[in-house]
Design a protein around this motif. Structure first.
Motif, short mmCIF file in Angstrom:
data_model
loop_
_atom_site.label_atom_id
_atom_site.label_comp_id
_atom_site.label_asym_id
_atom_site.label_seq_id
_atom_site.Cartn_x
_atom_site.Cartn_y
_atom_site.Cartn_z
N THR A 159 6.17 46.75 30.31
CA THR A 159 6.69 45.57 29.61
C THR A 159 8.05 45.18 30.16
OG1 THR A 159 5.52 46.27 27.60
CG2 THR A 159 7.25 44.61 27.35
N LEU A 160 8.92 46.16 30.31
CA LEU A 160 10.26 45.90 30.86
C LEU A 160 10.17 45.33 32.27
CD1 LEU A 160 13.34 46.17 30.90
CD2 LEU A 160 13.05 48.57 31.58
N ALA A 161 9.29 45.90 33.09
CA ALA A 161 9.16 45.43 34.47
C ALA A 161 8.73 43.97 34.52
CB ALA A 161 8.15 46.30 35.21
N MET A 162 7.75 43.59 33.73
CA MET A 162 7.27 42.21 33.75
C MET A 162 8.31 41.25 33.19
SD MET A 162 4.25 42.23 35.18
CE MET A 162 4.97 43.47 36.28
N LEU A 163 9.07 41.68 32.20
CA LEU A 163 10.11 40.82 31.63
C LEU A 163 11.24 40.58 32.64
CD1 LEU A 163 10.44 42.08 27.93
CD2 LEU A 163 9.54 39.88 28.71
N THR A 164 11.56 41.60 33.43
CA THR A 164 12.62 41.43 34.43
C THR A 164 12.20 40.49 35.55
OG1 THR A 164 11.89 43.39 35.64
CG2 THR A 164 13.58 43.71 33.95
N VAL A 165 10.90 40.45 35.83
CA VAL A 165 10.42 39.58 36.91
C VAL A 165 10.48 38.12 36.50
CG1 VAL A 165 8.42 38.92 38.29
CG2 VAL A 165 8.97 41.33 37.95
N ILE A 212 10.10 46.03 39.30
CA ILE A 212 11.53 46.23 39.05
C ILE A 212 12.35 46.23 40.34
CG2 ILE A 212 13.22 47.92 38.22
CD1 ILE A 212 11.16 48.77 36.11
N LEU A 213 11.81 46.88 41.40
CA LEU A 213 12.57 47.06 42.62
C LEU A 213 12.41 45.91 43.61
CD1 LEU A 213 11.85 50.87 43.20
CD2 LEU A 213 13.84 49.81 42.10
N ALA A 214 11.32 45.16 43.49
CA ALA A 214 11.09 44.03 44.41
C ALA A 214 10.69 42.80 43.60
CB ALA A 214 10.02 44.40 45.44
N LYS A 215 11.62 42.30 42.82
CA LYS A 215 11.33 41.23 41.87
C LYS A 215 10.80 39.97 42.56
CE LYS A 215 14.99 42.74 38.70
NZ LYS A 215 16.24 42.34 37.99
N ALA A 216 11.48 39.54 43.61
CA ALA A 216 11.08 38.30 44.27
C ALA A 216 9.68 38.41 44.85
CB ALA A 216 12.08 37.94 45.37
N ASN A 217 9.41 39.53 45.50
CA ASN A 217 8.09 39.73 46.09
C ASN A 217 7.01 39.79 45.02
OD1 ASN A 217 6.00 42.15 47.07
ND2 ASN A 217 6.40 40.56 48.62
N ALA A 218 7.31 40.50 43.93
CA ALA A 218 6.33 40.63 42.84
C ALA A 218 6.02 39.27 42.22
CB ALA A 218 6.86 41.58 41.76
N GLU A 219 7.06 38.48 41.99
CA GLU A 219 6.86 37.17 41.39
C GLU A 219 6.04 36.27 42.31
OE1 GLU A 219 9.50 33.81 39.00
OE2 GLU A 219 10.47 35.38 40.18
N SER A 220 6.31 36.34 43.61
CA SER A 220 5.58 35.52 44.58
C SER A 220 4.11 35.92 44.67
CB SER A 220 6.24 35.66 45.97
OG SER A 220 5.48 34.99 46.94
N VAL A 221 3.86 37.22 44.74
CA VAL A 221 2.48 37.71 44.86
C VAL A 221 1.68 37.38 43.59
CG1 VAL A 221 1.04 39.77 45.05
CG2 VAL A 221 3.04 39.50 46.52
N ILE A 222 2.28 37.64 42.43
CA ILE A 222 1.59 37.36 41.18
C ILE A 222 1.27 35.88 41.06
CG2 ILE A 222 1.84 37.32 38.66
CD1 ILE A 222 3.40 39.96 38.90
N GLY A 223 2.23 35.02 41.44
CA GLY A 223 2.00 33.58 41.38
C GLY A 223 0.87 33.15 42.28
N VAL A 251 2.45 52.95 36.95
CA VAL A 251 3.84 53.26 37.36
C VAL A 251 4.18 52.54 38.66
CG1 VAL A 251 5.40 55.09 38.09
CG2 VAL A 251 3.86 55.47 36.15
N ALA A 252 3.23 52.49 39.61
CA ALA A 252 3.48 51.82 40.88
C ALA A 252 3.73 50.33 40.68
CB ALA A 252 2.30 52.04 41.83
N ILE A 253 2.93 49.69 39.85
CA ILE A 253 3.12 48.25 39.59
C ILE A 253 4.46 48.00 38.90
CG2 ILE A 253 2.23 46.29 38.26
CD1 ILE A 253 -0.58 47.42 38.75
#
Length: 723
Positions: free
Chosen positions: A488-494, A59-70, A52-54
């Motif tokens: 799934t929704l969270a990752m697709l939105t990122v 969902i709430l911090a898309k840019a940060n999530a995309e940057s960290v994952i990359g 749930v946290a991930i």
């Protein structure tokens, strides 16, 4: 990735499997199955909080999530690519050695266990586990991508076309199914042969002992669950994108996030209805329908396409995979590394297979009780792959043929928008409205079934199950269905499918460490199995060959013939148990006690036949206890029997059981002295077994608290139900 489209098998109401009498060596300690199913609060709360946290972070911090994952994917690719290659190669070698060595004869269950499913049914279920919506997604897009943009050399050539199919089959082939085989082997072996819970932590019992019930075990299950849910979310994300385009292709429904959210909600609702209403059997039938539709679709393309070319391609692709696989499996591109290609393909696939291994491994273990290790491993690595070779060769070669004959637009579409590739290929064949509808319907069923069975498996991983055939509570299955949809929704939105792929690469890393521990645990356990086999060969001749005392000359030929012609009923068997078998074991126990041995002799009435079983056990210090049990097993009297002692056409055998199961021979007709001789034969064999495992104290004890369970149903009960 070839994914399990069917939920784990609900064995209720299916073919009756073998049951075994109480056996020493089956734990009733804290690691044993529970009296009733209950929630594992630590694993559930830990994994649920993480998921749930991930999801909320993405969902709430898309840019940060995309940057960290990359950034994390870049680090894994640069520093740990070699590690992924070594791990998966080690798994392939390990499972093949286990299958082809002497220990391959060991059963996933007691020695007397029989497979629950016939060979055809079992193979069909393995076959069903080999297809999924992602196979539709990649069977066109990957060959096209590898042909037009290969990792090395020039694209668009004949050699590029040849290698494109090899890369696709390499990513979908032997290595991935070896990962499934390892996990299924570990789950099946420790659960069905040593009566540990059907969970990942059980495979680590030989290493950590009862500590798997503490923080170590919880950490293992949390890691397995997080890897599994990301693997499932990736498949569902791919499925959403594929189905969205299918609806656009047929009905003009737009391709956007809103439609994809609707499809995710639909899958969650359908999965929830399935797990709450108990329609697993219906889902299983739909999964079987999926297989039929998939085969029909494949044959349609084969027949209406360039049949001769496709058949030539199948033959060449098989040969290329067999000849090039050894070099490819450790090809890390050390001197000219295509980093983006590696992240998008090989590293992603290896991490994805690893993430799915607990999920599919559980399914494979549930359908394989009673199979030998050799049957299980070789079946798992060949049966599904045969179908995958046919599917990818037919659809992949059909796609390449279009491009090589001038359809560049198709190639560009399949490479740039992989979700469109499959439908664009079908568009080149007759009856496209029908084939597109079949493809979409098949994909939808695979999509929903994956969500349903994924929720079921994750609920099992977060529960203490009462036995190997139980499942987690319904409310928990609903929770995991919703959580998977949210992730799934969270990752697709990122960032869509690429972000899901990157997240899978990251989550596969800790789970790969678990594979190392599982191999170490299995190695220790199977080494003991090997020593057990060696002890039979090094022991007395009768034990070596499995011959009974009759065959070793203990009786006259007339006595032997009389015994062979007898089919004793309940009274005769009761008389033998009380006047021959019991006194014989009492004599042995008394002599052993007089010489200082710690023994126990248990007499129990087997219901409903009312015949006694006699169980002699001898403590062996820190090593595995000796067990010799005489147990009544009922059979139907054959038609050729000349003398029928029981009016109900049932006869009984007093079979000898040890910790590993029945030895498959009957003591009826033996004298007291002959029974004593047989006990001593087995005792000497057990001492030889301990001698061969004298390297370290307790080396022969795989499961602690080796005391007899009293809740196993016998072969007699099974046959009473089936006859």
């Amino acid at each position: 990735m070839s994914r399990n489209a069917a939920p784990p098998v609900d064995t209720a109401g299916l073919e009756k499997e073998e049951r075994k009498p109480p056996a020493a060596g089956e734990s009733t300690g804290s690691a044993a199955p529970e009296a009733k199913t209950r929630v594992n609060k630590t694993v559930f709360l830990g994994s649920a909080t993480g998921v749930v946290a991930i999801a909320l972070w993405a969902i709430l911090a898309k840019a940060n999530a995309e940057s960290v994952i990359g950034a994390m994917v870049g680090w894994v690719s640069t520093n740990m690519g070699w590690y992924y290659f070594l791990i998966v190669t080690a798994v392939v070698v390990f499972v093949l050695v286990a299958a082809l060595s002497r220990v391959g004869k060991t059963k996933l269950g007691p020695d007397h266990s029989k497979p629950q499913f016939g060979m055809f049914t079992w193979a069909a279920m393995l076959f069903a586990a080999g297809i999924g919506i992602d196979l539709m997604f990649f069977s066109v897009s990957e060959p096209v991508s590898q042909y037009l943009a290969p990792p090395q050399r020039e694209g668009g050539t004949a050699e590029a076309a040849r290698q494109a199919l090899v890369w696709t089959l390499f990513h979908y082939g032997i290595t991935g199914w070896a990962l499934y085989a390892l996990m299924g082997l570990a789950l099946g072996y420790f659960s069905y042969r040593h009566n540990l819970p059907l969970s990942i932590r059980s495979a680590l019992y030989p290493i950590f002992g009862k500590r798997i019930e503490g923080p170590v075990g919880h950490a293992v299950d949390i890691a397995a669950l997080l890897g599994t849910i990301f693997g499932i979310a990736t498949s569902l994300g791919i499925g959403v994108v594929q189905l969205n385009y299918g609806l656009n292709f047929m009905f003009g429904i737009p391709e956007n996030l809103a439609v994809q959210i609707g499809l995710i909600v639909l899958s969650v609702v359908m999965a929830t209805v399935s797990v709450v209403s108990g329609v697993e059997k219906g889902i299983r039938r739909l999964s079987e329908l999926n297989v039929v539709l998939a085969v029909a679709l494949m044959l349609f393309v084969l027949v209406t396409g360039k049949t001769n070319f496709l058949l030539d391609g199948i033959a060449q692709n098989i040969g290329d995979v067999m000849s090039r696989f050894p070099a490819m499996t450790l090809d890390t591109f050390a001197y000219d590394r295509p980093t983006d290609w590696m992240n998008a393909w090989t590293l992603f696939f290896w991490a994805w297979w690893i993430a799915w291994a607990p999920f599919v491994g559980l399914f494979l273990a549930r359908i394989s009780r009673g199979r030998t290790i050799r049957q299980f491993v070789l079946g798992t690595m060949t049966v599904p792959f045969i179908f995958i070779v046919l599917w990818i060769s037919i659809f992949g070669n059909s796609s390449l043929d279009l491009i090589m004959n001038g359809n560049a637009a198709f190639g560009e579409a399949a490479m740039s928008h992989p979700e469109r590739g499959f439908y664009s290929l079908l568009e080149q064949f007759p009856a496209v409205p029908v084939t597109a509808a079949v493809a979409t319907f098949t994909g939808l069923l695979f999509y929903v079934t994956s969500a349903d069975s994924g929720a079921l498996v994750m609920s099992n991983f977060t529960s203490h199950l009462k036995d190997a055939d139980s499942d987690g509570p319904e409310w928990m299955r609903v929770f995991w269905a919703v959580a998977t949809g949210l992730l799934t929704l969270a990752m697709l939105t990122v960032g869509g499918v690429p972000t899901l792929q990157n997240a899978t690469i990251i989550m596969g890393l800790p789970l790969s460490l678990l594979l190392v521990l599982i191999m170490l645990g299995l190695y220790k356990a199977l080494r003991v199995e090997n020593s057990l086999n060696d002890s039979y060969r090094a022991s007395l001749p009768g034990i070596i060959t499995g011959r009974s005392l009759d065959q070793r000359g203990g009786r006259t030929w007339r006595q032997r013939l009389t015994r062979a012609m007898s089919y004793p009923g309940r009274k005769q068997t009761t008389r033998f148990a009380d006047t021959v078998a019991l006194p014989a074991l009492q004599d042995v126990e008394a002599e052993l006690r007089s010489q200082g041995a710690e023994t126990s002799l248990t007499v129990a009435t087997v219901e409903p036949c009312g015949i006694h079983s006699i169980d002699l056990q001898i403590a062996m210090g820190e090593e595995r206890a000796f067990k010799y049990q005489i147990y009544p097993v009922q059979y139907e009297t054959p038609s050729y029997a000349t003398r029928r002692a029981d009016p109900d056409d049932r006869y009984y055998r007093m079979e000898v059981f040890s910790q590993e199961g029945s030895h498959g021979y009957d003591l009826m007709g033996y004298t007291r002295e002959q029974v004593i001789t047989d006990v001593l034969d087995h005792y000497e064999q057990h001492l030889e077994f301990l001698h061969l495992n004298r390297a370290a104290p307790g080396n022969t004890v795989l499961v602690e608290d080796q005391v007899a369970k009293d809740n196993w149903e016998s072969d007699f009960d099974m046959q009473e139900e089936t006859q």
